[in-house]
Write a protein that holds these residues in place. Sequence first.
Motif, PDB file in Angstrom:
ATOM      1  N   VAL A  48       0.816  -1.214   0.000  1.00 34.97           N
ATOM      2  CA  VAL A  48       0.000   0.000   0.000  1.00 34.97           C
ATOM      3  C   VAL A  48       0.849   1.263   0.000  1.00 34.97           C
ATOM      4  CG1 VAL A  48      -1.949  -1.133   1.112  1.00 34.97           C
ATOM      5  CG2 VAL A  48      -0.217  -0.003   2.533  1.00 34.97           C
ATOM      6  N   SER A 129      -0.600  -3.358  -7.481  1.00 34.74           N
ATOM      7  CA  SER A 129      -1.450  -3.200  -6.300  1.00 34.74           C
ATOM      8  C   SER A 129      -2.604  -2.237  -6.517  1.00 34.74           C
ATOM      9  CB  SER A 129      -0.610  -2.726  -5.110  1.00 34.74           C
ATOM     10  OG  SER A 129      -1.439  -2.541  -3.974  1.00 34.74           O
ATOM     11  N   TRP A 131      -4.453  -1.557  -4.084  1.00 34.60           N
ATOM     12  CA  TRP A 131      -4.603  -0.965  -2.750  1.00 34.60           C
ATOM     13  C   TRP A 131      -3.594   0.156  -2.510  1.00 34.60           C
ATOM     14  CZ3 TRP A 131      -5.399  -5.443   1.324  1.00 34.60           C
ATOM     15  CH2 TRP A 131      -6.592  -6.124   1.018  1.00 34.60           C
ATOM     16  N   VAL A 282     -10.800  -0.977  -5.442  1.00 42.47           N
ATOM     17  CA  VAL A 282      -9.949  -1.683  -4.478  1.00 42.47           C
ATOM     18  C   VAL A 282     -10.311  -3.163  -4.389  1.00 42.47           C
ATOM     19  CG1 VAL A 282      -9.433   0.341  -3.058  1.00 42.47           C
ATOM     20  CG2 VAL A 282     -11.471  -1.037  -2.559  1.00 42.47           C
ATOM     21  N   LEU A 286     -11.859  -5.837   0.093  1.00 43.77           N
ATOM     22  CA  LEU A 286     -11.628  -4.654   0.914  1.00 43.77           C
ATOM     23  C   LEU A 286     -12.907  -3.848   1.127  1.00 43.77           C
ATOM     24  CD1 LEU A 286      -9.674  -2.989   2.520  1.00 43.77           C
ATOM     25  CD2 LEU A 286      -8.978  -1.822   0.417  1.00 43.77           C
ATOM     26  N   LEU A 298      -9.451   4.723   3.412  1.00 44.02           N
ATOM     27  CA  LEU A 298      -8.426   3.710   3.188  1.00 44.02           C
ATOM     28  C   LEU A 298      -7.269   3.900   4.156  1.00 44.02           C
ATOM     29  CD1 LEU A 298      -8.279   3.595  -0.733  1.00 44.02           C
ATOM     30  CD2 LEU A 298      -9.560   2.106   0.822  1.00 44.02           C
ATOM     31  N   PHE A 302      -5.815   0.992   6.596  1.00 45.88           N
ATOM     32  CA  PHE A 302      -4.430   0.542   6.474  1.00 45.88           C
ATOM     33  C   PHE A 302      -3.548   1.045   7.620  1.00 45.88           C
ATOM     34  CE2 PHE A 302      -5.099   0.605   1.591  1.00 45.88           C
ATOM     35  CZ  PHE A 302      -5.809  -0.590   1.673  1.00 45.88           C
TER      36      PHE A 302
END
Length: 310
Positions: A48, A129, A131, A282, A286, A298, A302
């Motif tokens: 991330v 990714s 994310w 995402v 998630l 987010l 995270f």
Amino acid sequence: MPTAMPFYRRPLARITTGALLAAAASVSLVPSQADAGERWLQARSMPVAANKVMVAVTVQHAKLPSRMVYVSNLQGKIIAQGVLTRGGKALVPVSVRPGTATQVYVTFRHTRARLTVPVSTTARYMATSSWRIINKVNGVNNAYTPRVLTQMAGVPIDKRAGAPLQRLLKDAARDGVKIYGSNGYRSWGWQRSLYQSYVNRDGRAAADTFSARPGYSEHQTGFAFDAKAADGRCSLESCFAGTKSGQWLAKHAAAYGFVVRYTPQNSKVTGYEPEPWHLRYVGTWLTGYLNETKLPSLEQAFKMPAAPSY
């Protein structure tokens, strides 16, 4: 959800000692008598930020004596932990040196089950990714472009978000809501020109509340999609939230793996005014976790600091 790393899924009851000894080191599950085929363990990792990877754990059909999930390094030292939700999901942050790859163990208290999960912040996996956090602190360089773009609703987006977006648009139309695209992928240079036009018009301080500086826009990842109604009413304006299109997206976007990224609930975290038209892909794992935990951003999911300013 597109996975940045391999996705491991094994039924504990079907793993024998012989199979474990013969298996590759990528997965290690040691069954205990209590397991008896009651659950499946799943784990994946997704970078991330340049120095952080999230390990996503799912326990299905679980009756665990503890809902704690532990992540340890290869020496067995616990380096992070999380708590399973009622739905059996845990999201555990792991610090990883920028540009490196390693493995971690995922374990559960009072059980002998163990998963081995690769974690990486190399450029290769950062590029995969969905994310990846892009905010006023975490950005991308001017050369970054998505690996594969596709056209959807008239705008380019990352191909991995294309099929989910197509389903979203189709189902919205079936409900009598026609949604079109206003913006998708934007290059660094395009964002620079756009941002500078707002600075020239409104000043830098004001522009920073509704436009990203070049290198700090989610649109550069290809995972952002700006929606608009068929009649164009309230396009890129806060009143979009009250339109039929905005209301449909607020209610249903998560089912297709999209979050409304900038909301009244997270503006102090993101530093942006609410944008009810701005969707970020995402994946459904998630979005399901966010809906269950009621976390509004987010960054909070995270466990990253707020980024209201540069």
